[in-house]
Scaffold this motif. Structure first.
Motif, mmCIF file in Angstrom:
data_model
loop_
_atom_site.group_PDB
_atom_site.id
_atom_site.type_symbol
_atom_site.label_atom_id
_atom_site.label_comp_id
_atom_site.label_asym_id
_atom_site.label_seq_id
_atom_site.Cartn_x
_atom_site.Cartn_y
_atom_site.Cartn_z
ATOM 1 N N ILE A 320 0.781 -1.151 -0.062
ATOM 2 C CA ILE A 320 -0.358 -0.695 -0.118
ATOM 3 C C ILE A 320 0.746 1.532 0.161
ATOM 4 O O ILE A 320 1.090 2.161 -0.676
ATOM 5 C CB ILE A 320 -0.880 -0.221 1.377
ATOM 6 N N LYS A 321 1.970 1.635 0.798
ATOM 7 C CA LYS A 321 2.389 3.179 0.636
ATOM 8 C C LYS A 321 3.478 3.194 -0.866
ATOM 9 O O LYS A 321 3.625 3.642 -0.613
ATOM 10 C CB LYS A 321 4.022 2.313 2.186
ATOM 11 N N TRP A 322 3.898 1.259 -1.028
ATOM 12 C CA TRP A 322 4.243 1.547 -2.233
ATOM 13 C C TRP A 322 3.846 2.212 -3.673
ATOM 14 O O TRP A 322 4.342 3.025 -4.384
ATOM 15 C CB TRP A 322 4.664 0.468 -2.668
ATOM 16 N N ALA A 323 2.159 1.590 -3.531
ATOM 17 C CA ALA A 323 1.591 1.946 -4.745
ATOM 18 C C ALA A 323 0.836 3.530 -4.491
ATOM 19 O O ALA A 323 0.993 4.362 -5.461
ATOM 20 C CB ALA A 323 0.074 1.009 -4.117
ATOM 21 N N THR A 324 0.837 3.857 -3.010
ATOM 22 C CA THR A 324 0.115 5.395 -2.794
ATOM 23 C C THR A 324 1.064 6.492 -2.837
ATOM 24 O O THR A 324 1.562 6.947 -2.956
ATOM 25 C CB THR A 324 -0.453 5.222 -1.406
ATOM 26 N N ALA A 325 2.221 5.520 -3.222
ATOM 27 C CA ALA A 325 3.837 6.461 -3.024
ATOM 28 C C ALA A 325 3.946 7.281 -5.261
ATOM 29 O O ALA A 325 4.734 8.492 -5.150
ATOM 30 C CB ALA A 325 5.076 5.871 -2.751
ATOM 31 N N PHE A 326 3.032 6.292 -5.405
ATOM 32 C CA PHE A 326 3.237 7.509 -6.919
ATOM 33 C C PHE A 326 2.158 7.877 -6.993
ATOM 34 O O PHE A 326 1.261 8.296 -6.697
ATOM 35 C CB PHE A 326 2.948 5.666 -8.002
ATOM 36 N N ASP A 327 2.953 8.952 -7.985
ATOM 37 C CA ASP A 327 2.106 10.333 -8.407
ATOM 38 C C ASP A 327 1.066 10.321 -9.089
ATOM 39 O O ASP A 327 0.672 10.690 -10.656
ATOM 40 C CB ASP A 327 2.894 12.029 -8.690
ATOM 41 N N LEU A 328 0.189 9.077 -8.207
ATOM 42 C CA LEU A 328 -1.110 8.579 -9.361
ATOM 43 C C LEU A 328 -2.090 9.313 -8.988
ATOM 44 O O LEU A 328 -2.043 8.663 -7.686
ATOM 45 C CB LEU A 328 -0.554 7.391 -10.066
ATOM 46 N N SER A 329 -3.178 9.834 -9.801
ATOM 47 C CA SER A 329 -5.056 9.878 -8.824
ATOM 48 C C SER A 329 -5.435 8.042 -8.335
ATOM 49 O O SER A 329 -4.778 6.913 -9.152
ATOM 50 C CB SER A 329 -5.240 10.549 -10.106
ATOM 51 N N PRO A 330 -6.461 8.838 -7.490
ATOM 52 C CA PRO A 330 -7.221 7.376 -6.939
ATOM 53 C C PRO A 330 -7.915 6.174 -8.925
ATOM 54 O O PRO A 330 -7.799 5.132 -9.055
ATOM 55 C CB PRO A 330 -8.207 7.469 -6.749
ATOM 56 N N LEU A 356 -7.152 -14.451 -4.751
ATOM 57 C CA LEU A 356 -5.731 -13.458 -5.050
ATOM 58 C C LEU A 356 -5.283 -12.133 -4.964
ATOM 59 O O LEU A 356 -4.573 -11.117 -4.174
ATOM 60 C CB LEU A 356 -5.106 -14.422 -5.805
ATOM 61 N N THR A 357 -6.944 -11.814 -5.420
ATOM 62 C CA THR A 357 -6.300 -9.986 -5.283
ATOM 63 C C THR A 357 -7.514 -9.404 -4.178
ATOM 64 O O THR A 357 -7.073 -7.897 -3.733
ATOM 65 C CB THR A 357 -7.121 -9.610 -6.756
ATOM 66 N N VAL A 358 -8.381 -9.604 -3.279
ATOM 67 C CA VAL A 358 -9.075 -9.048 -2.275
ATOM 68 C C VAL A 358 -8.539 -8.624 -1.083
ATOM 69 O O VAL A 358 -8.810 -7.637 -0.881
ATOM 70 C CB VAL A 358 -10.681 -10.028 -1.438
ATOM 71 N N PRO A 359 -7.499 -9.685 -0.968
ATOM 72 C CA PRO A 359 -6.395 -9.607 0.304
ATOM 73 C C PRO A 359 -5.295 -7.700 0.080
ATOM 74 O O PRO A 359 -5.270 -7.362 1.228
ATOM 75 C CB PRO A 359 -5.790 -10.128 0.624
ATOM 76 N N ILE A 360 -5.600 -7.835 -1.240
ATOM 77 C CA ILE A 360 -4.296 -6.948 -1.562
ATOM 78 C C ILE A 360 -5.130 -5.630 -2.167
ATOM 79 O O ILE A 360 -4.771 -4.386 -1.985
ATOM 80 C CB ILE A 360 -3.636 -7.343 -3.028
ATOM 81 N N PHE A 361 -6.574 -5.806 -2.739
ATOM 82 C CA PHE A 361 -7.421 -4.770 -3.724
ATOM 83 C C PHE A 361 -8.047 -3.426 -2.700
ATOM 84 O O PHE A 361 -7.964 -2.423 -2.714
ATOM 85 C CB PHE A 361 -7.652 -4.926 -4.785
ATOM 86 N N PHE A 362 -8.978 -4.445 -1.911
ATOM 87 C CA PHE A 362 -9.326 -4.082 -0.834
ATOM 88 C C PHE A 362 -8.876 -2.898 0.439
ATOM 89 O O PHE A 362 -9.092 -1.012 0.466
ATOM 90 C CB PHE A 362 -10.318 -4.996 -0.163
ATOM 91 N N PRO A 363 -7.969 -3.358 0.837
ATOM 92 C CA PRO A 363 -6.877 -2.251 2.291
ATOM 93 C C PRO A 363 -6.453 -0.806 0.910
ATOM 94 O O PRO A 363 -6.201 -0.236 1.616
ATOM 95 C CB PRO A 363 -5.957 -2.823 2.073
ATOM 96 N N LEU A 364 -5.846 -1.249 -0.073
ATOM 97 C CA LEU A 364 -6.122 -0.104 -1.498
ATOM 98 C C LEU A 364 -6.624 0.707 -1.770
ATOM 99 O O LEU A 364 -6.690 1.839 -1.326
ATOM 100 C CB LEU A 364 -4.693 -0.916 -2.870
ATOM 101 N N ALA A 365 -7.612 -0.124 -1.851
ATOM 102 C CA ALA A 365 -9.145 1.491 -2.225
ATOM 103 C C ALA A 365 -10.094 1.836 -1.297
ATOM 104 O O ALA A 365 -10.217 2.881 -1.047
ATOM 105 C CB ALA A 365 -10.406 0.202 -2.969
ATOM 106 N N GLN A 366 -9.468 1.353 0.419
ATOM 107 C CA GLN A 366 -9.804 2.070 1.350
ATOM 108 C C GLN A 366 -8.968 3.860 1.615
ATOM 109 O O GLN A 366 -9.084 4.463 2.099
ATOM 110 C CB GLN A 366 -10.088 1.420 2.949
ATOM 111 N N THR A 367 -7.937 3.179 1.389
ATOM 112 C CA THR A 367 -6.198 3.398 1.483
ATOM 113 C C THR A 367 -6.514 5.056 -0.088
ATOM 114 O O THR A 367 -6.222 6.543 0.769
ATOM 115 C CB THR A 367 -5.039 3.495 1.086
ATOM 116 N N LEU A 368 -7.152 4.909 -0.768
ATOM 117 C CA LEU A 368 -7.541 6.156 -1.781
ATOM 118 C C LEU A 368 -8.611 6.750 -1.865
ATOM 119 O O LEU A 368 -9.303 7.192 -2.401
ATOM 120 C CB LEU A 368 -7.867 4.698 -3.458
#
Length: 445
Positions: A320-330, A356-368
């Motif tokens: 999550i920290k790595w993905a949100t470190a990019f200057d990309l819009s939600p 495979l994806t729910v444990p990764i995508f949903f925390p990231l979506a909540q962060t976004l």
């Protein structure tokens, strides 16, 4: 171990076991056991590490698979199985067919209407595609329908199955992501109806542009009295079960689990009233629902332990920290996740993709900052579109297996594209107007 090393370690083991031909659920289970021993076992003799790791694994997973929220899954599956094995599905198909009269591309519309009802209740896109392909394609071929008019609507109905409740897959996704099951089921109603309208428009458009694609033919006309009988005897009773399941959830009369049980009872009562409820049908229905439910529970167990390992190893927070470190819009991140699902769908079934994806995508979506119910509806759409993504979408090969001799994969790709475009356009609308998914759930809150 760094977070990315832990992530590659866990994913690498899963892919390795899958490459060996081990079933997906067992591949995840084996990888989770090894990961638990390594990350949760602590120090000491191997026996002690294994006992600690596996014990911790069980402690994390058992509350998930014993959750009351999972009760709708076997009930919804049993509804679909009884609906099919008692002949209620065929009654509705026949009634819709006769009511269409001489409408252009009548059999294509019958496929969308009847197929959606069956697929929604069964919750199995692959099973629905196989059934509709074997049932409708020969009839359409006999009537001179071109391949894209017969194959396309069958592939398209899966998207509706995942959105319009009762949807067993939506319940599983809501359980894995720890969402309100009732809100998620209701959120799929408006997008599902909208997608159905898109399908109707595109079929009608193709029939008008090329009348030879779906030649008209003489059909036995029905009197007004006969049409009323078909509507009130063979259609409304079946549809009313789905409507009642939705209404009791929306109005807070019953929980999703209770409404699923009432829905299942409703199908049994209908089958008894139509004198089509047989012991053989009951056995086949229960057996079919039991097989899918058992696999679903294995998938959920694997997902719960996989999520715990990602969190314990630091892979989730690191990613999550790595993905949100990019200057990309939600929205850009949403598109990236959407594309990942499309690629995975070429090789994996829906349950495995969710695992495979729910444990990764949903925390990231909540962060976004995404609304998770809205995000889950988009995920459901992505899961279904990915099933028909050329060149390796799984439904494409199921369709090839039940198509007429001489049907090429290119024919199937071409037939699938307009209906995929409808679903992608719906995702675009959901991004622009989130209330399409969120308006109905807001009424019940």
């Amino acid at each position: 171990m760094e977070w990315f090393e832990a992530l590659f370690f866990l994913l690498g083991m899963i892919l390795f076991f899958m490459f060996l031909g081990i079933p997906v659920a067992l591949a995840f289970l084996a990888a989770n056991v090894i990961g638990a021993v390594y990350f949760m076992g602590g120090r000491g003799p191997l026996e002690v590490q294994m006992a600690r790791g596996i014990g911790q694994l069980a402690n994390n997973a058992i509350p998930t698979i014993t959750s009351f929220n999972l009760m709708p899954v076997p009930m919804f599956l049993l509804m679909g199985e009884i609906f099919f094995f008692t002949g209620l599905a065929n009654r509705m198909f026949t009634a819709v067919d006769r009511l269409m009269g001489k409408l252009p591309a009548r059999l294509s519309f019958v496929t969308v209407a009847g197929g959606t009802a069956f697929a929604t209740l069964s919750g199995s896109s692959m099973g629905s595609t196989a059934l509709l392909g074997s049932l409708m394609v020969p009839e359409m071929q006999k009537r001179g329908y071109k391949k894209h008019m017969s194959i396309g609507p069958i592939l398209g109905t899966g998207g509706l199955a995942m959105l319009i409740p009762p949807s067993a897959l939506a319940v599983l996704l809501g359980t894995l992501a720890e969402l309100d099951i009732g809100d998620l089921l209701i959120a799929g109603v408006m997008p599902g109806l909208l997608l159905a309208c898109f399908y109707v428009v595109i079929i009608l458009g193709m029939a008008l542009v090329d009348p030879t694609a779906a030649p008209a033919y003489d059909v036995e006309s029905s009197t007004f009295t006969e049409k009323l009988r078909l509507i009130f005897v063979d259609i409304i009773p079946m549809v009313s079960i789905v409507v009642l399941v939705i209404l009791v959830i929306m109005n807070g009369i019953a929980t999703p689990s209770e409404s699923a049980a009432f829905g299942c009872l409703g199908v049994v009562v209908l089958a008894a009233l139509y004198r089509s409820l047989t012991w053989d049908g009951i056995v086949k229905s229960v057996t079919g629902a039991l097989k899918v439910t058992t696999m679903a529970l294995l998938i959920i167990f694997g997902s719960a332990t996989f999520s715990a390992l990602l969190a314990f190893s630091g892979a989730s927070s690191g990613l999550i920290k790595w993905a949100t470190a990019f200057d990309l819009s939600p929205i850009t991140m949403l598109v990236v996740m959407f594309l990942i699902l499309l690629v995975l769908g070429m090789f994996m079934d829906q349950l495995s993709m969710m695992l495979l994806t729910v444990p990764i995508f949903f925390p990231l979506a909540q962060t976004l900052g995404f609304d998770l119910i809205w995000f889950a509806v988009i995920i459901l759409l992505a899961l279904e579109i990915s099933f028909t993504t050329p060149p390796f979408g799984l439904l494409l090969f199921v369709m090839k297996g039940v198509s007429a001799p001489g049907t090429t994969m290119r024919d199937i790709y071409v037939a699938a594209l307009p209906f995929m475009a409808c679903a992608v356009f719906l995702v675009f609308l959901l991004i622009l107007f989130p209330q399409i998914a969120l308006w109905l759930p807001s009424l019940g809150n």
